[in-house]
Enzyme design. Structure first.
Site, PDB file in Angstrom:
ATOM      1  N   SER A  98       0.839  -1.196   0.000  1.00 57.79           N
ATOM      2  CA  SER A  98       0.000   0.000   0.000  1.00 57.79           C
ATOM      3  C   SER A  98       0.879   1.253   0.000  1.00 57.79           C
ATOM      4  O   SER A  98       1.749   1.395  -0.861  1.00 57.79           O
ATOM      5  CB  SER A  98      -0.929  -0.047   1.223  1.00 57.79           C
ATOM      6  N   ASP A 220      -9.691  -4.236  -6.058  1.00 56.99           N
ATOM      7  CA  ASP A 220      -9.137  -3.490  -4.937  1.00 56.99           C
ATOM      8  C   ASP A 220      -9.732  -2.085  -4.930  1.00 56.99           C
ATOM      9  O   ASP A 220      -9.503  -1.301  -5.842  1.00 56.99           O
ATOM     10  CB  ASP A 220      -7.600  -3.431  -5.054  1.00 56.99           C
ATOM     11  N   HIS A 248      -7.637  -5.205  -0.533  1.00 56.87           N
ATOM     12  CA  HIS A 248      -6.413  -4.424  -0.618  1.00 56.87           C
ATOM     13  C   HIS A 248      -5.228  -5.157   0.003  1.00 56.87           C
ATOM     14  O   HIS A 248      -4.111  -4.662  -0.063  1.00 56.87           O
ATOM     15  CB  HIS A 248      -6.658  -3.080   0.105  1.00 56.87           C
TER      16      HIS A 248
END
Lengths: 270, 462
Positions: A98, A220, A248
């Protein structure tokens, strides 16, 4: 900074094959290094795996946190640089989930000799829609997230914080650990959330020259596929792999496929 | 305990009641059975909370009517078509991805998470969500069961708490800011106070230096003459309007003067300075005392009166030189509007040395000054003074002036007296005036030491 200091400050865990190539696993906004727990065994067979928590998260030293430093991604990149310097790591493969994917890009600018390859897991260089770029969110959406953060302290309490955060010898994953997982001081979480979701690092992508794996999920919400394509297009030295995974966090929802993709990339590097 | 043993009747009664109770239970069970014909399915669909089951990827496999009703959705549009996260607001989706899903995966269950769902009508439904992962026989995760509680009221309450907390934090921040500002203001005031003190000290130093330019810090030693002086200033800035000096003209002669300029403070000090150095220069050029006063008159008049700012002074200027009689000193002096000198003779006689008719110095373009002469024999002392002494206010109501007659009487009591003795006594007199002494006062005494006291007694009497 001295090795012992950074080990304690960033709650560094080292596992796997001592003489293997080094893989550094970096968590994103929300939780801590335990995000990787399902992928570590596969990676650790042939590699030396280094895990850490950013200052302010997980088992890090909260007293080292400062609003100023951690209000920009540069501050988190300095954590990465200092972890690599403190352990004297060279040419590591930095796996960032991320927001950490972009932190890895910035860290590679800070300490280019120490970072030899990047794995960007569900990356997004900019979360907010802007000038024809579609990040998927508006500023108002981010405000909503901040409200959600305030509504859920998730087991964090100022009374418990010293117990959770202050133990450098964390127990192996057990019940206590999972109870403290994701437990973050709400003030720190708010700063990290704003820094993460209001950042725009699109211009930093072109600085990447090392071999890079862009690992995206097929579904996602936070890093949609067109963002993955954007990152891949901006980094000529990158390869794009789309995992058949929803959400995610493929390292949790599809740990085998995630670690296999990373291992494939690592073996191609040799 | 003992006394209750063997109370059979009570025991029997108890058994009867138990039997009766069993019959009642049976009736209740029957009633419950009727009620519970409400099927499990009915209970699931119409429960006072939302139920849904999702696949591991979030796809909704089952949802109850209560939740569909809350959200205004039709079952066909939801089942197998939507994911759990699709029911959430965007902020809720972010929170779900970054916290909810990882936590659920790690712990296997999660309770009481506050989220917001969006309704078909565009509204928002605050909910509290609990989820449990159902595992298969091998421990592998199969699906997620979730309950959803309407938390509108609770959320409103929490929002109120949060709002209050923010208000309290803001109030604290404002208080802290006010405190910091007060601290800055205090520091600034302290800095200003220190600066003012430094300025005042600097000014005091400057004034002291200036004051020393107006009157000598000490008098020179004059052969055959004893001198003593006292200066009292009534000015808070220590700049007086009175002046005196004593200096050598040549091998034999010494000049002295004492006077009083009009006004007080810095302006008077400027006049005093001009007066002092004019008199010193004039006396060196021409030792005749009246000539020095004439020169001073011209200088002051030209400098001030001609500019429309008349300033003037009174003064006595004198020359001392050895007389023909050995051990005696001849004094020749001139007065410009100044109180007469007072002579304290060795025999105790006390007289003024009259200098009538002398005019104020500097008031008119030309002025006439009166000259007088006397000889100081051993034991004689001459006192010069300014009118601060004779015009001190006395009496219980401070409404009468001390005056020359009182001064002469005071001196007569004192005589014979050497200069220092006379000055000491007069200093005591000035002190006794208290707040009746509101003007500058200069005292200068010159005397020939009495015979037999040429050498001052030392402390051990030798």
């Amino acid at each position: 900074m001295a090795a012992m200091d950074v080990r304690r400050r960033n709650n560094i865990t080292i596992t796997g094959r001592a003489d293997g190539p080094v893989v550094v696993l970096a968590h994103g906004f929300g939780c801590d290094q335990n995000m990787w727990r399902l992928t570590v065994p596969a990676l650790a067979r042939e590699h030396r795996v280094v895990l850490f928590d950013y200052v302010g998260c997980g088992g890090s030293d909260l007293s080292a946190w400062s609003r100023q430093r951690y209000s920009s991604l540069e501050g988190y990149a300095r954590d990465v640089a200092e972890v690599c310097e403190g352990l004297d790591l060279e040419r590591v493969t930095f796996v960032g989930h991320s927001v950490s994917a972009m932190v890895g890009v910035l860290a590679a600018q800070l300490v280019p000799d120490r970072i030899g390859a990047l794995v960007m897991v569900a990356p997004s260089p900019c979360y907010i829609d802007e000038d024809g770029y579609r990040g998927g969110f508006t500023a108002a959406d981010i405000d909503e997230l901040l409200v959600s953060l305030e509504s859920n302290y998730l087991g964090w309490s100022s009374a418990m914080a010293p117990v959770i955060m202050g133990n450098p010898e964390r127990p192996k994953l057990g019940q206590e650990l999972t109870n403290s997982f994701c437990a973050t001081d709400p003030d720190i979480a708010r700063v990290f959330a704003r820094t993460t979701f209001l950042s725009d690092s699109r211009n930093d992508l072109k600085s990447v020259t090392v071999p890079t794996l862009v690992l995206e999920c097929s579904q996602d919400v936070i890093a949609p596929r067109e963002v993955g394509a954007y990152v891949h297009a901006a980094i000529p030295s990158s390869r794009l792999v789309t995992l058949a995974a929803t959400g995610h966090c493929p390292q949790l929802s599809a740990p085998e496929a995630t670690s296999q993709a990373v291992l494939d990339f690592l073996s191609a590097l040799r | 305990m003992m006394c209750l043993t063997g109370e059979e009747p009570e025991s029997t009664l108890g058994e009867n009641e138990a039997r009766h109770g069993t019959e009642q239970d049976a009736e209740l069970d029957a009633a419950f059975t009727v009620l519970l014909e409400d099927s499990a399915e009915e209970l699931y669909e119409s429960a006072p909370c939302g139920y849904l089951s999702t696949m591991l990827d979030g796809t909704i496999a089952k949802i109850n009517a209560t939740l569909l009703d809350w959200l205004g959705l039709r079952r066909e549009a939801v089942v197998a078509r939507m994911r759990f996260a699709d029911l959430l607001t965007v902020g809720g989706k972010l929170y779900h991805e970054t916290h909810f899903a990882p936590l659920l995966r790690m712990r296997g269950e999660l309770h009481g998470i506050a989220l917001e769902m969006t309704t078909a009508g565009g509204g928002r439904l605050p909910v509290l969500v609990s989820s449990v992962i159902k595992h298969g026989s091998e421990g592998e995760p199969l699906l997620v069961r979730t309950t959803v509680f309407d938390a509108s009221d609770r959320r409103a309450y929490e929002q109120e708490l949060l709002r209050r907390r923010h208000e309290a934090e803001q109030a604290r921040a404002e208080a802290e800011q006010a405190r910091a500002e007060a601290e800055r203001a205090r520091a600034e005031a302290e800095r200003a106070r220190r600066q003012a003190e430094a300025d005042r000290a600097e000014l005091a130093d400057a004034l002291a230096a200036l004051q020393q330019a107006l009157v000598p810090t000490s008098l020179p030693v004059v052969p055959g003459l004893e001198t003593a002086v006292h200066y009292h200033t009534a000015s808070p800035v220590r700049l007086g309007g009175d002046f005196y000096d004593l200096f050598r003209l040549d091998e034999r002669r010494w000049a002295f003067f004492l006077g009083d300029v009009s006004g007080k403070g810095p302006q008077a000090a400027a006049v005093t300075s001009l007066t002092r150095y004019t008199l010193r220069a004039a006396a060196l050029l021409d030792p005749e005392p009246a000539t020095a006063l004439t020169t001073l008159n011209a200088v002051l008049h030209e400098r001030y009166a001609a500019d429309g700012d008349p300033r003037y002074c009174t003064a006595i200027v004198g020359i001392a030189e050895p007389a023909a009689d050995p051990g005696c000193i001849t004094i020749r002096l001139a007065s410009g509007g100044h109180p007469p000198a007072l002579l304290l003779r060795a025999d105790g006689q006390t007289d003024f040395l009259p200098t009538p008719g002398g005019m104020l110095v500097g008031a008119l373009p030309t002025a006439v000054f009166t000259t007088a002469e006397t000889t100081l024999a051993p034991g004689d002392t001459m006192l010069l003074y300014t009118d601060g002494l004779t015009e001190a206010r006395t009496g219980p109501r401070r409404d009468s002036l001390y005056g020359e007659a009182a001064l002469r009487a005071f001196a007569a009591d004192l005589a014979p007296a050497g200069p220092q003795q006379a000055i000491n006594a007069l200093t005591g007199l000035l002190t006794s005036f208290g707040d009746g002494l509101d003007d500058d006062t200069a005292l200068l005494a010159l005397g020939v030491p009495a015979l037999g006291s040429q050498t001052r007694p030392t402390p051990d009497g030798t």
